[in-house]
Motif scaffolding. Sequence first.
Motif, PDB file in Angstrom:
ATOM      1  N   ASP A   1       0.806  -1.216   0.000  1.00 12.49           N
ATOM      2  CA  ASP A   1       0.000   0.000   0.000  1.00 12.49           C
ATOM      3  C   ASP A   1       0.842   1.271   0.000  1.00 12.49           C
ATOM      4  N   GLU A   2       1.973   1.252   0.667  1.00  9.36           N
ATOM      5  CA  GLU A   2       2.815   2.451   0.695  1.00  9.36           C
ATOM      6  C   GLU A   2       3.330   2.785  -0.702  1.00  9.36           C
ATOM      7  N   VAL A   3       3.791   1.756  -1.417  1.00 10.90           N
ATOM      8  CA  VAL A   3       4.256   1.958  -2.797  1.00 10.90           C
ATOM      9  C   VAL A   3       3.111   2.447  -3.669  1.00 10.90           C
ATOM     10  N   ARG A   4       1.938   1.856  -3.478  1.00 15.20           N
ATOM     11  CA  ARG A   4       0.773   2.224  -4.279  1.00 15.20           C
ATOM     12  C   ARG A   4       0.393   3.686  -4.064  1.00 15.20           C
ATOM     13  N   ARG A   5       0.358   4.137  -2.824  1.00 15.92           N
ATOM     14  CA  ARG A   5      -0.009   5.528  -2.556  1.00 15.92           C
ATOM     15  C   ARG A   5       1.026   6.496  -3.118  1.00 15.92           C
ATOM     16  N   SER A   6       2.300   6.143  -2.996  1.00 15.70           N
ATOM     17  CA  SER A   6       3.355   6.994  -3.567  1.00 15.70           C
ATOM     18  C   SER A   6       3.194   7.100  -5.080  1.00 15.70           C
ATOM     19  N   ARG A   7       2.852   5.997  -5.711  1.00 13.94           N
ATOM     20  CA  ARG A   7       2.638   5.983  -7.158  1.00 13.94           C
ATOM     21  C   ARG A   7       1.471   6.874  -7.545  1.00 13.94           C
ATOM     22  N   LEU A   8       0.393   6.842  -6.753  1.00 18.27           N
ATOM     23  CA  LEU A   8      -0.769   7.673  -7.047  1.00 18.27           C
ATOM     24  C   LEU A   8      -0.432   9.151  -6.942  1.00 18.27           C
ATOM     25  N   VAL A   9       0.265   9.540  -5.880  1.00 12.65           N
ATOM     26  CA  VAL A   9       0.644  10.947  -5.716  1.00 12.65           C
ATOM     27  C   VAL A   9       1.505  11.392  -6.895  1.00 12.65           C
ATOM     28  N   ALA A  10       2.480  10.568  -7.269  1.00 15.24           N
ATOM     29  CA  ALA A  10       3.361  10.911  -8.389  1.00 15.24           C
ATOM     30  C   ALA A  10       2.569  11.041  -9.686  1.00 15.24           C
ATOM     31  N   ARG A  11       1.582  10.179  -9.886  1.00 10.23           N
ATOM     32  CA  ARG A  11       0.765  10.238 -11.098  1.00 10.23           C
ATOM     33  C   ARG A  11      -0.008  11.541 -11.161  1.00 10.23           C
ATOM     34  N   HIS A  12      -0.626  11.935 -10.046  1.00  8.67           N
ATOM     35  CA  HIS A  12      -1.396  13.179 -10.028  1.00  8.67           C
ATOM     36  C   HIS A  12      -0.486  14.388 -10.260  1.00  8.67           C
ATOM     37  N   VAL A  13       0.693  14.366  -9.694  1.00  6.72           N
ATOM     38  CA  VAL A  13       1.643  15.460  -9.904  1.00  6.72           C
ATOM     39  C   VAL A  13       2.044  15.530 -11.379  1.00  6.72           C
ATOM     40  N   ALA A  14       2.283  14.362 -11.982  1.00  8.81           N
ATOM     41  CA  ALA A  14       2.686  14.326 -13.393  1.00  8.81           C
ATOM     42  C   ALA A  14       1.623  14.924 -14.305  1.00  8.81           C
ATOM     43  N   PHE A  15       0.373  14.861 -13.887  1.00  2.00           N
ATOM     44  CA  PHE A  15      -0.705  15.394 -14.717  1.00  2.00           C
ATOM     45  C   PHE A  15      -1.234  16.732 -14.204  1.00  2.00           C
ATOM     46  N   GLY A  16      -0.378  17.452 -13.443  1.00  2.00           N
ATOM     47  CA  GLY A  16      -0.674  18.862 -13.202  1.00  2.00           C
ATOM     48  C   GLY A  16      -0.977  19.304 -11.792  1.00  2.00           C
TER      49      GLY A  16
ATOM     50  N   ALA B   1      -1.746  19.179  -3.394  1.00  2.00           N
ATOM     51  CA  ALA B   1      -3.076  18.860  -3.919  1.00  2.00           C
ATOM     52  C   ALA B   1      -3.179  17.383  -4.279  1.00  2.00           C
ATOM     53  N   ALA B   2      -2.092  16.812  -4.799  1.00  2.00           N
ATOM     54  CA  ALA B   2      -2.091  15.390  -5.151  1.00  2.00           C
ATOM     55  C   ALA B   2      -2.285  14.525  -3.914  1.00  2.00           C
ATOM     56  N   ALA B   3      -1.555  14.841  -2.837  1.00  2.00           N
ATOM     57  CA  ALA B   3      -1.680  14.064  -1.598  1.00  2.00           C
ATOM     58  C   ALA B   3      -3.089  14.205  -1.023  1.00  2.00           C
ATOM     59  N   ALA B   4      -3.658  15.401  -1.110  1.00  2.00           N
ATOM     60  CA  ALA B   4      -5.014  15.612  -0.596  1.00  2.00           C
ATOM     61  C   ALA B   4      -6.029  14.832  -1.413  1.00  2.00           C
ATOM     62  N   TRP B   5      -5.846  14.779  -2.742  1.00  2.00           N
ATOM     63  CA  TRP B   5      -6.772  14.026  -3.600  1.00  2.00           C
ATOM     64  C   TRP B   5      -6.690  12.531  -3.290  1.00  2.00           C
ATOM     65  N   VAL B   6      -5.488  12.024  -3.118  1.00  2.00           N
ATOM     66  CA  VAL B   6      -5.329  10.601  -2.791  1.00  2.00           C
ATOM     67  C   VAL B   6      -6.047  10.283  -1.490  1.00  2.00           C
ATOM     68  N   SER B   7      -5.902  11.151  -0.501  1.00  2.00           N
ATOM     69  CA  SER B   7      -6.535  10.914   0.798  1.00  2.00           C
ATOM     70  C   SER B   7      -8.056  11.017   0.726  1.00  2.00           C
TER      71      SER B   7
END
Length: 229
Positions: free
Chosen positions: A171-186, A191-197
């Motif tokens: 799960d830790e790797v998965r959440r880090s991947r999600l944050v990075a994905r949101h950052v990559a798309f703007g 904001a990315a960490a808040a969206w993931v949460s």
Amino acid sequence: MNTSGASASIHSGLGPLADLAEALVPSGGGRALLGVCGVPGAGKSTLAEALVAELARRHGPGFVAHVPMDGYHLADVQLERLGLRDRKGAPETFDALGYAALLRRLREDVERDVYAPDFERTLEQPIAGAMVVPGGSRLVVTEGNYLLLDDPGWREARAALDAVWFVDGDDEVRRSRLVARHVAFGKTPEAAAAWVSAVDEPNAAMVRAGRGAADRVVLVADDGWRLPD
């Protein structure tokens, strides 16, 4: 393991999984449909793309096709109309019945080309008719979060599939991947960490509740994939 979610070059454990996918194809003709499910950021697309690449290598590109569920995102104009813009990615922000209808057509209309929508990550919008499943292809691999969700529309989608595999991992790797994905798309990192949460993790809890209904669980390992012991 490359955690970008985009590499199909990871081969550890892929051969046995490709064998299992290949075994779904009916020997007398016709087409099989395999669903790859999992929580946001689990690596569904990576596995689906790797399976498609391996089976195309074995049988040629006309044997297998990849149709992600993401093409059935509702466009932002509809999300705004429905008051769901801040819930984008939740089950109610997809056209589940449209997706189920596509899967039924893919099962029944095996000789003609079938066009399907894709999702453009840069625009964050669905694009109609951007993908094609060639007539005569024997296996379609589709992937998305909600293939095992016990709700109307999603149940219809599940009924059109021969099997659904659930991808699971750290799960830790998965959440880090999600944050990075949101950052990559703007999005900004904050904001990315808040969206993931606020959005991705509640969706993840909903998706994980269906894990027990999967036909097979595939674990993401450091160098590829493995089946549970």
